[in-house]
Design a protein around this motif. Structure first.
Motif, PDB file in Angstrom:
ATOM      1  N   PRO A  24       0.797  -1.221   0.000  1.00  0.00           N
ATOM      2  CA  PRO A  24       0.000   0.000   0.000  1.00  0.00           C
ATOM      3  C   PRO A  24       0.834   1.277   0.000  1.00  0.00           C
ATOM      4  O   PRO A  24       0.362   2.303  -0.418  1.00  0.00           O
ATOM      5  CB  PRO A  24      -0.819  -0.117   1.294  1.00  0.00           C
ATOM      6  CG  PRO A  24      -0.052  -1.055   2.162  1.00  0.00           C
ATOM      7  CD  PRO A  24       0.610  -1.999   1.212  1.00  0.00           C
ATOM      8  N   PHE A  25       2.087   1.219   0.457  1.00  0.00           N
ATOM      9  CA  PHE A  25       2.873   2.434   0.533  1.00  0.00           C
ATOM     10  C   PHE A  25       4.208   2.295  -0.194  1.00  0.00           C
ATOM     11  O   PHE A  25       5.148   3.021   0.089  1.00  0.00           O
ATOM     12  CB  PHE A  25       3.139   2.815   2.001  1.00  0.00           C
ATOM     13  CG  PHE A  25       1.901   3.173   2.732  1.00  0.00           C
ATOM     14  CD1 PHE A  25       1.344   2.295   3.643  1.00  0.00           C
ATOM     15  CD2 PHE A  25       1.283   4.380   2.516  1.00  0.00           C
ATOM     16  CE1 PHE A  25       0.204   2.630   4.327  1.00  0.00           C
ATOM     17  CE2 PHE A  25       0.137   4.714   3.207  1.00  0.00           C
ATOM     18  CZ  PHE A  25      -0.402   3.840   4.104  1.00  0.00           C
TER      19      PHE A  25
ATOM     20  N   ASN B 198       8.857   9.022   1.907  1.00  0.00           N
ATOM     21  CA  ASN B 198       8.380   7.676   2.189  1.00  0.00           C
ATOM     22  C   ASN B 198       7.506   7.716   3.436  1.00  0.00           C
ATOM     23  O   ASN B 198       7.372   8.768   4.087  1.00  0.00           O
ATOM     24  CB  ASN B 198       9.550   6.700   2.369  1.00  0.00           C
ATOM     25  CG  ASN B 198      10.548   7.190   3.397  1.00  0.00           C
ATOM     26  OD1 ASN B 198      10.192   7.435   4.546  1.00  0.00           O
ATOM     27  ND2 ASN B 198      11.805   7.333   2.995  1.00  0.00           N
ATOM     28  N   LEU B 199       6.921   6.591   3.767  1.00  0.00           N
ATOM     29  CA  LEU B 199       5.969   6.537   4.866  1.00  0.00           C
ATOM     30  C   LEU B 199       6.638   6.813   6.211  1.00  0.00           C
ATOM     31  O   LEU B 199       6.045   7.449   7.083  1.00  0.00           O
ATOM     32  CB  LEU B 199       5.276   5.177   4.898  1.00  0.00           C
ATOM     33  CG  LEU B 199       4.153   5.036   5.932  1.00  0.00           C
ATOM     34  CD1 LEU B 199       3.027   6.016   5.649  1.00  0.00           C
ATOM     35  CD2 LEU B 199       3.627   3.613   5.967  1.00  0.00           C
ATOM     36  N   THR B 200       7.879   6.353   6.377  1.00  0.00           N
ATOM     37  CA  THR B 200       8.591   6.588   7.631  1.00  0.00           C
ATOM     38  C   THR B 200       8.778   8.083   7.870  1.00  0.00           C
ATOM     39  O   THR B 200       8.553   8.587   8.979  1.00  0.00           O
ATOM     40  CB  THR B 200       9.954   5.876   7.629  1.00  0.00           C
ATOM     41  OG1 THR B 200       9.742   4.473   7.454  1.00  0.00           O
ATOM     42  CG2 THR B 200      10.688   6.104   8.938  1.00  0.00           C
TER      43      THR B 200
ATOM     44  N   ILE C 108      -0.304   5.577  11.154  1.00  0.00           N
ATOM     45  CA  ILE C 108       0.885   5.426  10.308  1.00  0.00           C
ATOM     46  C   ILE C 108       1.855   4.436  10.941  1.00  0.00           C
ATOM     47  O   ILE C 108       2.422   3.574  10.263  1.00  0.00           O
ATOM     48  CB  ILE C 108       1.551   6.793  10.059  1.00  0.00           C
ATOM     49  CG1 ILE C 108       0.667   7.642   9.141  1.00  0.00           C
ATOM     50  CG2 ILE C 108       2.940   6.603   9.432  1.00  0.00           C
ATOM     51  CD1 ILE C 108       1.184   9.047   8.901  1.00  0.00           C
ATOM     52  N   MET C 109       2.041   4.528  12.241  1.00  0.00           N
ATOM     53  CA  MET C 109       2.932   3.565  12.908  1.00  0.00           C
ATOM     54  C   MET C 109       2.399   2.148  12.809  1.00  0.00           C
ATOM     55  O   MET C 109       3.164   1.197  12.672  1.00  0.00           O
ATOM     56  CB  MET C 109       3.139   3.961  14.371  1.00  0.00           C
ATOM     57  CG  MET C 109       4.132   5.077  14.556  1.00  0.00           C
ATOM     58  SD  MET C 109       4.713   5.212  16.252  1.00  0.00           S
ATOM     59  CE  MET C 109       3.174   5.510  17.109  1.00  0.00           C
TER      60      MET C 109
ATOM     61  N   LEU D  34       4.710  -3.313   7.523  1.00  0.00           N
ATOM     62  CA  LEU D  34       5.443  -3.300   6.263  1.00  0.00           C
ATOM     63  C   LEU D  34       6.889  -3.745   6.422  1.00  0.00           C
ATOM     64  O   LEU D  34       7.505  -3.446   7.450  1.00  0.00           O
ATOM     65  CB  LEU D  34       5.450  -1.881   5.678  1.00  0.00           C
ATOM     66  CG  LEU D  34       4.155  -1.355   5.076  1.00  0.00           C
ATOM     67  CD1 LEU D  34       4.342   0.086   4.643  1.00  0.00           C
ATOM     68  CD2 LEU D  34       3.711  -2.207   3.904  1.00  0.00           C
ATOM     69  N   PRO D  35       7.452  -4.401   5.408  1.00  0.00           N
ATOM     70  CA  PRO D  35       8.893  -4.648   5.401  1.00  0.00           C
ATOM     71  C   PRO D  35       9.633  -3.324   5.403  1.00  0.00           C
ATOM     72  O   PRO D  35       9.137  -2.328   4.878  1.00  0.00           O
ATOM     73  CB  PRO D  35       9.117  -5.416   4.081  1.00  0.00           C
ATOM     74  CG  PRO D  35       7.780  -5.945   3.714  1.00  0.00           C
ATOM     75  CD  PRO D  35       6.770  -4.972   4.243  1.00  0.00           C
TER      76      PRO D  35
END
Length: 197
Positions: free
Chosen positions: A21-22, A69-71, A183-184, A190-191
């Protein structure tokens, strides 16, 4: 529905799920897409995340569109929350300067001021834990801030007829916490390469 729809739908579903998804492998993908994707996924997974509020929160923040990125987006969400909590603390203290406040309302506001003042160092701890990848610890800190916003509102509700000047502020803090927590939650699933690419 035609007979071809089933296989096509299955292929699209499989492709979407397999790509993550991200996943941010396309260097041309914009941060706007990242925000939209993240907010969409979080709002689907968490009823406390409103898609429109989520997108607006990131887009209205000066650094909101810098995430790659998501992080990074998750870290920005904590920065947005910290700024909001600090502003809310200042807002409460500003109201408390009014010497003609109803005594009950004043007491509630004093409690809110303490709650939000305590939340600021808690958010610093949350940011540190997040940066170190200790998402469980960050979750605890952020949940504490979320509880503080609810506790602030509950004080006004205990006396019938009391109008809270904090309702919108408390709601914003609550929903910003929900965004960070969501988000966390995605990051834990996620990998690493997908969360940081």
């Amino acid at each position: 529905m035609s007979s071809a729809t089933g296989p096509v739908s299955f292929f699209l579903f499989y492709f979407f799920m397999a790509s993550g998804p991200f996943l941010r492998s396309d260097a041309s993908s914009s941060s706007d897409d990242l925000i939209a994707d993240a907010c969409s996924r979080c709002s689907e997974a968490n009823p406390n995340v409103d898609y429109g509020f989520c997108v607006a929160s990131f887009e209205s923040y000066p650094q909101g569109n810098l995430a790659e990125n998501l992080t990074e987006l998750g870290r920005i969400s904590i920065d947005i929350l910290t700024e909001n909590v600090t502003g809310t603390r200042d807002f409460v203290n500003g109201i408390l300067e009014n010497e003609s406040l109803d005594p009950y309302v004043q007491g509630c506001l004093e409690d809110c001021s303490e709650l939000y003042s305590d939340s600021i160092p808690t958010l610093a701890d949350a940011a540190e834990a997040y940066d170190e990848g200790r998402y469980n610890d960050a979750n605890i800190y952020l949940s504490s801030v979320m509880d503080a916003s609810s506790t602030c509102g509950e004080g006004f509700a205990e006396k019938e007829g009391t109008v809270s000047p904090m309702e919108n502020r408390n709601n914003d803090v609550f929903h910003l916490c929900a965004i960070s927590l969501s988000i966390m939650s995605e990051l834990r699933r996620l990998p690493v390469q997908e969360a940081t690419s």
